[in-house]
Enzyme design. Structure first.
Site, PDB file in Angstrom:
ATOM      1  N   ASP A  53      20.128  57.764  59.889  1.00 56.13           N
ATOM      2  CA  ASP A  53      18.788  57.504  60.580  1.00 56.13           C
ATOM      3  C   ASP A  53      18.288  55.951  60.400  1.00 56.13           C
ATOM      4  O   ASP A  53      18.750  55.604  58.976  1.00 56.13           O
ATOM      5  CB  ASP A  53      17.710  58.469  60.219  1.00 56.13           C
ATOM      6  CG  ASP A  53      16.591  58.329  61.403  1.00 56.13           C
ATOM      7  OD1 ASP A  53      16.798  57.803  62.389  1.00 56.13           O
ATOM      8  OD2 ASP A  53      15.077  58.557  60.754  1.00 56.13           O
ATOM      9  N   GLU A 373      70.301  40.764  28.645  1.00 56.76           N
ATOM     10  CA  GLU A 373      71.043  39.728  29.296  1.00 56.76           C
ATOM     11  C   GLU A 373      72.317  40.433  29.759  1.00 56.76           C
ATOM     12  O   GLU A 373      73.321  39.832  30.167  1.00 56.76           O
ATOM     13  CB  GLU A 373      71.549  38.733  28.234  1.00 56.76           C
ATOM     14  CG  GLU A 373      72.475  39.155  26.956  1.00 56.76           C
ATOM     15  CD  GLU A 373      71.681  39.886  25.853  1.00 56.76           C
ATOM     16  OE1 GLU A 373      72.306  39.784  24.932  1.00 56.76           O
ATOM     17  OE2 GLU A 373      70.574  40.186  26.047  1.00 56.76           O
TER      18      GLU A 373
END
Length: 457
Positions: A53, A373
């Protein structure tokens, strides 16, 4: 479709009326009698939609909406203002505050429920994206909430589908003040245009001559490239029933003629802001998925992805009776690179190594960082002889040109050792293939490194 609806009104009779209407449709209804209470409930994520509202004593609905839409924790919650105020100025003030819709009392049950259901679908979709995007925050990606709150909704790309010249000229002029506008007066071409244009918003007239505008909206929702583009429908007042049908098939918002300039701009900004927010959420989800299967340093796939995808490739090779080659690569003496030049230099080597790997293999080949690696390359439909040629070419690519480190101030020699094998026995476990390639790699390192060693099945 169940959702938690927060009804905010300081008049108990109004609250009871809305609660009864929504409960009859099996929505879970919560109530608040003032703005402060509403903000507290919303901040605890206890509602999906807010029916708000305007005229309240402690804080009016405009201010409540503004606070909701500027708070990153609540800006995504749809807000519908339900009020006795009916002037265009009040409506536009509510939309400017961020409201998703502005309904004037007395509100038709049909209109109210259609709007709530439409926004419920939108909210649930957004919530799902937000939940998925939580992972993005855990891996360091930026949440989109703050940028969404700051977004003005301007600067969008809009496609206007309208075959009335007087109508589309006026609408395009209004929208061009804030956005880039394309007009498509031919509805049969509109879907193709929408799919190709990367638009932020589609505005579709439902009063097209000899063409059903709702069908166009439905087609846009069913097409992958336009499925998530918001749709703002425009219709004459006598077509309000069709607009409600549009909400059911995926229309996001609507306007009735005559069009108020300020309201049109406000509704367009709301839809564009929401589109950008959900797009950002989808991007975060997609990026988090990619990051989950990608090595951040090299950009190659990671070990998790390799282990799951290798099994699929092996099954395909067995089913089709095709060979599958696999090689494990190890950068020689990599620890000494880190020790002598620093870990930054080691990272430079790994990144450049990944670049050279990509240049040496095909698009269908799978390259992964196995750990540290060590790297794995899987080559579908490749026998041992051809794979050996590729491995040798890759070895020469690494050894043939020094690697630049420290932003190019130093260059170091790098070599690799490669263990190579193939999957040739139908149904062979991938773990056995990896073990055989690893054994071949061990031999390559034992025999002096910087070499390729093959081991047949």
């Amino acid at each position: 479709m169940s959702a938690r609806i927060l009804v905010v009104d300081d008049v108990p009779a109004n609250v009871k009326l809305l609660e009864a209407r929504l409960s009859a449709e099996y929505f879970d209804v919560m109530t608040a009698s003032n703005g402060t209470e509403a903000l507290a409930l919303a901040s605890r994520a206890e509602c999906d939609i807010i029916l708000l509202d305007v005229m309240m004593p402690d804080m009016d609905g405009f201010e409540v909406c503004r606070r909701l839409k500027t708070d990153p924790a609540t800006h995504h919650i749809p807000v519908v203002m339900v009020t006795a105020l009916d002037s265009p100025a009040d409506r536009n003030r509510g939309l400017e505050a961020g409201a998703d819709d502005f309904l004037t009392k007395p509100v038709s049950d049909v209109v109210l429920i259609a709007r709530v259901r439409s926004l419920t679908r939108l909210k649930m979709m957004t919530d799902e994206l937000r939940m998925r995007a939580i992972t993005s925050l855990e891996i360091g990606m930026q949440a989109p909430e703050r940028s969404a709150v700051a977004d003005t909704g301007r600067g969008g790309r809009i496609l206007l589908v309208d075959d009335r010249q007087s109508s589309y000229e006026r609408l395009a002029t209004i929208l061009a003040a804030e956005h880039t506008i394309d007009v498509e007066p031919n509805p049969t071409e509109a879907l193709f245009h929408a799919a190709e244009g990367n638009y932020d918003l589609l505005i579709v007239s439902l009063d097209l001559n000899n063409f059903d505008g709702l069908r166009l909206c439905s087609q846009a929702r069913s097409l992958e490239r336009t499925r998530h583009v918001p749709i703002l429908a425009i219709a004459d007042p006598e077509n309000s029933t069709r607009l409600l049908r549009g909400l059911e098939i995926g229309v996001n918002d609507y306007l009735l003629r005559p069009i108020d300039k300020t309201e049109l701009l406000a509704r367009a900004r709301t839809q564009i802001r929401r589109r950008r927010y959900t797009d950002h959420l989808r991007d975060n989800v997609q990026n988090s998925i990619e990051m989950a299967i990608t090595d951040a340093l090299t950009g190659l796939h990671n070990r998790r992805y390799m282990e799951s995808h290798l099994a699929t490739l092996a099954d395909q090779a067995s089913t089709r009776g095709k060979p599958l080659a696999l090689m494990i690569l190890d950068i020689d003496y990599f620890k000494s690179i880190n020790d002598n030049y620093g870990h930054d230099a080691g990272d430079d080597v790994l990144r450049e190594f990944a670049v050279r790997v990509r240049k040496s293999i095909r698009g269908i080949d799978l390259a992964c960082r196995y750990g540290g690696e060590e790297f794995v390359i899987v080559m579908p439909e490749t026998d041992l002889h051809v794979a050996g040629m590729v491995a040798e070419r890759l070895r020469r690519s690494i050894a043939g040109e020094p690697f630049a480190v420290h932003k190019g101030t130093k260059r170091i020699e790098v070599t690799i050792s490669i263990g190579l094998t193939t999957l040739e026995q139908k149904g062979e476990a991938v773990a056995d293939v990896l073990k055989r390639a690893d054994t071949a790699l061990y031999r390559a390192k034992h025999d002096g490194r910087n070499r390729v060693v093959s081991q047949a099945a």
